[in-house]
Motif scaffolding. Sequence first.
Motif, PDB file in Angstrom:
ATOM      1  N   LEU A  54       0.825  -1.204   0.000  1.00  0.00           N
ATOM      2  CA  LEU A  54       0.000   0.000   0.000  1.00  0.00           C
ATOM      3  C   LEU A  54       0.861   1.257   0.000  1.00  0.00           C
ATOM      4  N   GLU A  55       1.970   1.244   0.744  1.00  0.00           N
ATOM      5  CA  GLU A  55       2.876   2.392   0.745  1.00  0.00           C
ATOM      6  C   GLU A  55       3.487   2.593  -0.642  1.00  0.00           C
ATOM      7  N   ALA A  56       3.810   1.473  -1.310  1.00  0.00           N
ATOM      8  CA  ALA A  56       4.376   1.577  -2.659  1.00  0.00           C
ATOM      9  C   ALA A  56       3.361   2.171  -3.622  1.00  0.00           C
ATOM     10  N   ILE A  57       2.113   1.769  -3.517  1.00  0.00           N
ATOM     11  CA  ILE A  57       1.078   2.317  -4.403  1.00  0.00           C
ATOM     12  C   ILE A  57       0.831   3.787  -4.088  1.00  0.00           C
ATOM     13  N   TYR A  58       0.788   4.122  -2.815  1.00  0.00           N
ATOM     14  CA  TYR A  58       0.525   5.508  -2.423  1.00  0.00           C
ATOM     15  C   TYR A  58       1.645   6.434  -2.884  1.00  0.00           C
ATOM     16  N   SER A  59       2.872   5.933  -2.934  1.00  0.00           N
ATOM     17  CA  SER A  59       3.999   6.778  -3.330  1.00  0.00           C
ATOM     18  C   SER A  59       4.076   6.990  -4.843  1.00  0.00           C
ATOM     19  N   LEU A  60       3.281   6.248  -5.616  1.00  0.00           N
ATOM     20  CA  LEU A  60       3.247   6.472  -7.056  1.00  0.00           C
ATOM     21  C   LEU A  60       2.691   7.864  -7.348  1.00  0.00           C
ATOM     22  N   GLU A  61       3.235   8.489  -8.357  1.00  0.00           N
ATOM     23  CA  GLU A  61       2.824   9.850  -8.698  1.00  0.00           C
ATOM     24  C   GLU A  61       1.329   9.932  -9.008  1.00  0.00           C
ATOM     25  N   MET A  62       0.789   8.880  -9.577  1.00  0.00           N
ATOM     26  CA  MET A  62      -0.618   8.862  -9.974  1.00  0.00           C
ATOM     27  C   MET A  62      -1.556   8.937  -8.763  1.00  0.00           C
ATOM     28  N   GLU A  70      -4.636   7.500   1.524  1.00  0.00           N
ATOM     29  CA  GLU A  70      -3.928   7.965   2.721  1.00  0.00           C
ATOM     30  C   GLU A  70      -4.583   7.416   3.984  1.00  0.00           C
ATOM     31  N   HIS A  71      -5.897   7.447   4.045  1.00  0.00           N
ATOM     32  CA  HIS A  71      -6.603   6.900   5.210  1.00  0.00           C
ATOM     33  C   HIS A  71      -6.429   5.384   5.295  1.00  0.00           C
ATOM     34  N   LEU A  72      -6.465   4.725   4.152  1.00  0.00           N
ATOM     35  CA  LEU A  72      -6.246   3.281   4.130  1.00  0.00           C
ATOM     36  C   LEU A  72      -4.836   2.944   4.597  1.00  0.00           C
ATOM     37  N   LEU A  73      -3.864   3.730   4.179  1.00  0.00           N
ATOM     38  CA  LEU A  73      -2.482   3.525   4.602  1.00  0.00           C
ATOM     39  C   LEU A  73      -2.338   3.745   6.098  1.00  0.00           C
ATOM     40  N   ASN A  74      -2.962   4.778   6.619  1.00  0.00           N
ATOM     41  CA  ASN A  74      -2.915   5.023   8.069  1.00  0.00           C
ATOM     42  C   ASN A  74      -3.566   3.879   8.841  1.00  0.00           C
ATOM     43  N   HIS A  75      -4.662   3.386   8.309  1.00  0.00           N
ATOM     44  CA  HIS A  75      -5.352   2.256   8.946  1.00  0.00           C
ATOM     45  C   HIS A  75      -4.459   1.016   8.932  1.00  0.00           C
ATOM     46  N   ALA A  76      -3.801   0.749   7.817  1.00  0.00           N
ATOM     47  CA  ALA A  76      -2.907  -0.410   7.721  1.00  0.00           C
ATOM     48  C   ALA A  76      -1.739  -0.270   8.698  1.00  0.00           C
ATOM     49  N   ARG A  77      -1.199   0.924   8.830  1.00  0.00           N
ATOM     50  CA  ARG A  77      -0.096   1.139   9.785  1.00  0.00           C
ATOM     51  C   ARG A  77      -0.553   0.918  11.226  1.00  0.00           C
ATOM     52  N   SER A  78      -1.725   1.433  11.554  1.00  0.00           N
ATOM     53  CA  SER A  78      -2.207   1.247  12.931  1.00  0.00           C
ATOM     54  C   SER A  78      -2.524  -0.220  13.202  1.00  0.00           C
TER      55      SER A  78
END
Length: 113
Positions: A54-62, A70-78
């Motif tokens: 998810l972090e790799a996808i979020y860091s894509l320019e697109m 961003e919320h999904l990434l925060n949820h995955a981290r927590s």
Amino acid sequence: MSRLEMILSATLTLSVIFNIGIFVYARAAIARLLSVSEELGDLQQMVESFTAHLEAIYSLEMFYGDQTLEHLLNHARSFREQMETFEYIYELTVEEADIVDHDEEEEIAEGTQ
């Protein structure tokens, strides 16, 4: 047989049966605990893999800056952080696997000498 001998024999028999029962129960409980430990370890690895993906996808320019991701990434981290509270359980099987791997490496090293 006297009455005392019969009482002692009955007590001994009950004690042996009780001890065998406790041994069988403890062995089964430990087996279940190790099974749960392995499953939690696998779950932890899946959560870490999901978070990294998810972090790799979020860091894509697109997708960078997308609020939903961003919320999904925060949820995955927590969720990953919450899973770390169970680390003491799944490390039970990790330590055993490390010991077995180390012993196998020593045997291989001794065999090549």
